[in-house]
Scaffold this motif. Sequence first.
Motif, PDB file in Angstrom:
ATOM      1  N   ASN A 100      28.418 -50.613  34.951  1.00 26.63           N
ATOM      2  CA  ASN A 100      29.849 -50.674  35.232  1.00 26.63           C
ATOM      3  C   ASN A 100      30.596 -51.115  33.971  1.00 26.63           C
ATOM      4  OD1 ASN A 100      29.464 -53.445  35.072  1.00 26.63           O
ATOM      5  ND2 ASN A 100      29.826 -53.822  37.243  1.00 26.63           N
ATOM      6  N   THR A 101      31.917 -51.126  34.044  1.00 23.24           N
ATOM      7  CA  THR A 101      32.738 -51.359  32.856  1.00 23.24           C
ATOM      8  C   THR A 101      32.456 -52.699  32.205  1.00 23.24           C
ATOM      9  OG1 THR A 101      34.482 -50.047  33.901  1.00 23.24           O
ATOM     10  CG2 THR A 101      35.092 -51.334  31.974  1.00 23.24           C
ATOM     11  N   ALA A 102      32.434 -53.761  33.010  1.00 23.86           N
ATOM     12  CA  ALA A 102      32.240 -55.102  32.451  1.00 23.86           C
ATOM     13  C   ALA A 102      30.902 -55.214  31.741  1.00 23.86           C
ATOM     14  CB  ALA A 102      32.345 -56.151  33.559  1.00 23.86           C
ATOM     15  N   ALA A 103      29.861 -54.684  32.353  1.00 30.05           N
ATOM     16  CA  ALA A 103      28.538 -54.749  31.737  1.00 30.05           C
ATOM     17  C   ALA A 103      28.517 -53.989  30.414  1.00 30.05           C
ATOM     18  CB  ALA A 103      27.485 -54.186  32.680  1.00 30.05           C
ATOM     19  N   MET A 104      29.128 -52.810  30.398  1.00 29.30           N
ATOM     20  CA  MET A 104      29.133 -51.987  29.184  1.00 29.30           C
ATOM     21  C   MET A 104      29.880 -52.643  28.042  1.00 29.30           C
ATOM     22  SD  MET A 104      29.506 -47.930  29.946  1.00 29.30           S
ATOM     23  CE  MET A 104      29.483 -47.657  28.179  1.00 29.30           C
ATOM     24  N   THR A 105      31.038 -53.216  28.338  1.00 25.74           N
ATOM     25  CA  THR A 105      31.896 -53.709  27.264  1.00 25.74           C
ATOM     26  C   THR A 105      31.616 -55.142  26.863  1.00 25.74           C
ATOM     27  OG1 THR A 105      33.587 -54.347  28.896  1.00 25.74           O
ATOM     28  CG2 THR A 105      33.778 -52.159  27.902  1.00 25.74           C
ATOM     29  N   GLU A 106      31.201 -55.987  27.805  1.00 29.22           N
ATOM     30  CA  GLU A 106      31.100 -57.406  27.522  1.00 29.22           C
ATOM     31  C   GLU A 106      29.693 -57.962  27.414  1.00 29.22           C
ATOM     32  OE1 GLU A 106      33.603 -59.737  26.771  1.00 29.22           O
ATOM     33  OE2 GLU A 106      34.508 -57.770  26.432  1.00 29.22           O
ATOM     34  N   PHE A 107      28.752 -57.386  28.126  1.00 32.03           N
ATOM     35  CA  PHE A 107      27.423 -57.998  28.195  1.00 32.03           C
ATOM     36  C   PHE A 107      26.320 -57.172  27.525  1.00 32.03           C
ATOM     37  CE2 PHE A 107      29.804 -59.361  32.035  1.00 32.03           C
ATOM     38  CZ  PHE A 107      29.955 -60.703  31.700  1.00 32.03           C
ATOM     39  N   LEU A 108      26.375 -55.844  27.692  1.00 39.24           N
ATOM     40  CA  LEU A 108      25.292 -55.017  27.172  1.00 39.24           C
ATOM     41  C   LEU A 108      25.151 -55.041  25.644  1.00 39.24           C
ATOM     42  CD1 LEU A 108      24.974 -51.751  29.282  1.00 39.24           C
ATOM     43  CD2 LEU A 108      23.210 -53.433  28.779  1.00 39.24           C
ATOM     44  N   PRO A 109      26.248 -54.963  24.882  1.00 35.42           N
ATOM     45  CA  PRO A 109      26.069 -54.953  23.426  1.00 35.42           C
ATOM     46  C   PRO A 109      25.231 -56.120  22.922  1.00 35.42           C
ATOM     47  CG  PRO A 109      28.310 -54.347  23.966  1.00 35.42           C
ATOM     48  CD  PRO A 109      27.672 -54.786  25.262  1.00 35.42           C
ATOM     49  N   ILE A 126      23.774 -44.277  27.654  1.00 32.24           N
ATOM     50  CA  ILE A 126      24.502 -45.122  28.610  1.00 32.24           C
ATOM     51  C   ILE A 126      25.678 -44.354  29.207  1.00 32.24           C
ATOM     52  CG2 ILE A 126      25.711 -47.306  28.971  1.00 32.24           C
ATOM     53  CD1 ILE A 126      24.344 -48.421  26.535  1.00 32.24           C
ATOM     54  N   LYS A 127      25.809 -44.441  30.522  1.00 32.66           N
ATOM     55  CA  LYS A 127      26.946 -43.844  31.214  1.00 32.66           C
ATOM     56  C   LYS A 127      27.686 -44.928  31.993  1.00 32.66           C
ATOM     57  CE  LYS A 127      24.748 -39.317  31.787  1.00 32.66           C
ATOM     58  NZ  LYS A 127      24.327 -38.268  32.751  1.00 32.66           N
ATOM     59  N   GLU A 128      29.008 -44.883  31.928  1.00 30.41           N
ATOM     60  CA  GLU A 128      29.823 -45.834  32.693  1.00 30.41           C
ATOM     61  C   GLU A 128      30.113 -45.241  34.064  1.00 30.41           C
ATOM     62  OE1 GLU A 128      34.264 -47.900  32.707  1.00 30.41           O
ATOM     63  OE2 GLU A 128      33.545 -46.887  30.903  1.00 30.41           O
ATOM     64  N   ARG A 129      29.796 -46.003  35.092  1.00 29.63           N
ATOM     65  CA  ARG A 129      30.000 -45.541  36.466  1.00 29.63           C
ATOM     66  C   ARG A 129      30.412 -46.717  37.347  1.00 29.63           C
ATOM     67  NH1 ARG A 129      29.738 -41.434  34.107  1.00 29.63           N
ATOM     68  NH2 ARG A 129      28.417 -39.606  34.488  1.00 29.63           N
ATOM     69  N   GLN A 130      30.977 -46.404  38.512  1.00 29.77           N
ATOM     70  CA  GLN A 130      31.217 -47.434  39.514  1.00 29.77           C
ATOM     71  C   GLN A 130      29.888 -47.837  40.139  1.00 29.77           C
ATOM     72  OE1 GLN A 130      34.562 -47.218  42.221  1.00 29.77           O
ATOM     73  NE2 GLN A 130      35.320 -45.399  41.168  1.00 29.77           N
ATOM     74  N   SER A 131      29.834 -49.051  40.668  1.00 28.38           N
ATOM     75  CA  SER A 131      28.572 -49.578  41.179  1.00 28.38           C
ATOM     76  C   SER A 131      27.971 -48.693  42.271  1.00 28.38           C
ATOM     77  CB  SER A 131      28.778 -51.003  41.709  1.00 28.38           C
ATOM     78  OG  SER A 131      29.042 -51.885  40.640  1.00 28.38           O
ATOM     79  N   ILE A 132      28.800 -48.164  43.148  1.00 26.68           N
ATOM     80  CA  ILE A 132      28.268 -47.312  44.222  1.00 26.68           C
ATOM     81  C   ILE A 132      27.640 -46.047  43.646  1.00 26.68           C
ATOM     82  CG2 ILE A 132      30.475 -46.110  44.619  1.00 26.68           C
ATOM     83  CD1 ILE A 132      29.731 -46.146  47.617  1.00 26.68           C
ATOM     84  N   GLU A 133      28.214 -45.507  42.586  1.00 26.12           N
ATOM     85  CA  GLU A 133      27.652 -44.325  41.937  1.00 26.12           C
ATOM     86  C   GLU A 133      26.353 -44.672  41.211  1.00 26.12           C
ATOM     87  OE1 GLU A 133      30.945 -43.360  39.462  1.00 26.12           O
ATOM     88  OE2 GLU A 133      31.807 -41.955  40.895  1.00 26.12           O
ATOM     89  N   ILE A 134      26.299 -45.876  40.639  1.00 27.04           N
ATOM     90  CA  ILE A 134      25.094 -46.314  39.927  1.00 27.04           C
ATOM     91  C   ILE A 134      23.924 -46.429  40.888  1.00 27.04           C
ATOM     92  CG2 ILE A 134      24.060 -48.214  38.616  1.00 27.04           C
ATOM     93  CD1 ILE A 134      26.909 -48.783  37.532  1.00 27.04           C
ATOM     94  N   VAL A 143      19.003 -41.783  36.559  1.00 24.02           N
ATOM     95  CA  VAL A 143      18.904 -42.761  35.474  1.00 24.02           C
ATOM     96  C   VAL A 143      17.755 -43.702  35.807  1.00 24.02           C
ATOM     97  CG1 VAL A 143      21.361 -42.665  34.878  1.00 24.02           C
ATOM     98  CG2 VAL A 143      20.566 -44.345  36.547  1.00 24.02           C
ATOM     99  N   GLU A 144      17.133 -44.262  34.780  1.00 24.58           N
ATOM    100  CA  GLU A 144      16.015 -45.176  35.027  1.00 24.58           C
ATOM    101  C   GLU A 144      16.483 -46.564  35.422  1.00 24.58           C
ATOM    102  OE1 GLU A 144      14.267 -42.190  32.074  1.00 24.58           O
ATOM    103  OE2 GLU A 144      16.185 -43.175  32.392  1.00 24.58           O
ATOM    104  N   ILE A 145      17.573 -47.037  34.777  1.00 27.18           N
ATOM    105  CA  ILE A 145      18.031 -48.410  34.962  1.00 27.18           C
ATOM    106  C   ILE A 145      19.522 -48.409  35.268  1.00 27.18           C
ATOM    107  CG2 ILE A 145      18.281 -50.677  33.868  1.00 27.18           C
ATOM    108  CD1 ILE A 145      15.902 -49.973  32.087  1.00 27.18           C
ATOM    109  N   GLY A 146      19.941 -49.277  36.180  1.00 27.03           N
ATOM    110  CA  GLY A 146      21.349 -49.425  36.486  1.00 27.03           C
ATOM    111  C   GLY A 146      21.766 -50.880  36.422  1.00 27.03           C
ATOM    112  N   ILE A 147      23.026 -51.115  36.102  1.00 31.39           N
ATOM    113  CA  ILE A 147      23.598 -52.464  36.158  1.00 31.39           C
ATOM    114  C   ILE A 147      24.835 -52.367  37.031  1.00 31.39           C
ATOM    115  CG2 ILE A 147      24.536 -54.401  34.867  1.00 31.39           C
ATOM    116  CD1 ILE A 147      22.969 -53.425  32.444  1.00 31.39           C
ATOM    117  N   LEU A 148      24.785 -53.044  38.177  1.00 31.77           N
ATOM    118  CA  LEU A 148      25.844 -52.890  39.180  1.00 31.77           C
ATOM    119  C   LEU A 148      26.161 -54.220  39.854  1.00 31.77           C
ATOM    120  CD1 LEU A 148      23.605 -53.093  41.478  1.00 31.77           C
ATOM    121  CD2 LEU A 148      23.725 -50.628  41.593  1.00 31.77           C
TER     122      LEU A 148
END
Length: 294
Positions: A100-109, A126-134, A143-148
Motif C-alpha cells: 500500500n502507499t504508506a508501506a511503499m513511500t515510508e517504510f519499504l525504502p 513493486i506495485k502499489e495497490r489497495q490492501s484488498i487488491e493486495i 505476487v509473492e509478497i504483499g504488505i497490507l
Amino acid sequence: MRFDLTDLRLFLAVVDAGSITHGAERVGLSLPAASERLRDMEASGAVKLLERGRRGVTPTEAGEALAHHARRIERQMAEMRGELDEHARGLRTTIRLAANTAAMTEFLPERLGAWMAAHAQVNIEIKERQSIEIAKAVAAGLVEIGILSDAVDTSGLVLRPFTIDQLLLVAPRDHDIATRRQIAFADILHEQFIGLAGGALQDHIEAHAARTGARLRMRVRLRTFEGICRLVADKVGLGIVPETVARRCARALPITTLRLTDPWARRQLSVCVRDEKELTAPAQDLFTHLATND
C-alpha cells in the motif's frame, strides 16, 4: 530498412577487418553470400554504406552511423544473453511485491536498502495497490509478497507483523483546531483538503469519507506527502498523512499534527504470502527480513 543480427555482425566484421573477404570469414559466411547481404543492406536503406577500393573497404558517413548503432545493439545483446544466463543458472531472480502507499513511500525504502545491497542478484518489482487488491493478488499467486493493512480479509494467507501505520491530520499552526490533540474525521469533513494525486492511501481516505455520505473538498492533489505538508503550512487546506511524514515535516514547517480518533486511521500493516513453502529461497529470505521489526 530490414537488417537482421547476421547482417549487423557481418557489417561490423567487414568494417573492423577493412575487407569483405576477411569480414565474411570472421562470421562464417562465404564471400558471395556476404557480398549479396551487403548489397541488400545498401539497397534496403537506399544508401551507400561502404566505399570499395583496391586496398579494401571503408565505411561511408552512413556506414559509420550504422556501425555505431550496430555496436550498441551487440552490447545490448551481450547483456541480454548474460542476464538470461544468470536466470538459467539460478543466479538472478525477480521477486514480485505489492504494497500500500504508506508501506511503499515510508517504510519499504529503509527496509529494502540493506537487504538488496546484500542480494545483488535479486531484482524486486513493486506495485502499489489497495490492501484488498493486495490480498487477492497474493492469494492468486500474482505476487509473492504483499504488505497490507489488517482492515481486509486475509484468510488463507500467512501473515507476519510489519509495522503500525498511524494517519495524522496536519493543519496550519494558527488554525482553529491547532490547539487540539485529536479529532474525529467527521468533524473536519467541512474543511478543504490537499490530497495525493491517486494511490491506495488516498482511495482509502476518500472511501471512508464516502461511507459518511460526504465527499472530500479537494483543493489540489500532489504526488508527495511532503508536498501536502508544504501547502498545509501555506494555509491552503488540511492534509492526512502517515505519522512518520507528519512528525518529520512538523520539525521544519509551521504545521501542527492531530491524531484521528477513527479506528481506520490506525492500521496494523502486515507482510503476507500465500504459502511459505512455495517461495523461492530469496523470496523466503526477504519475507523473513521484512517481518523483522528492528
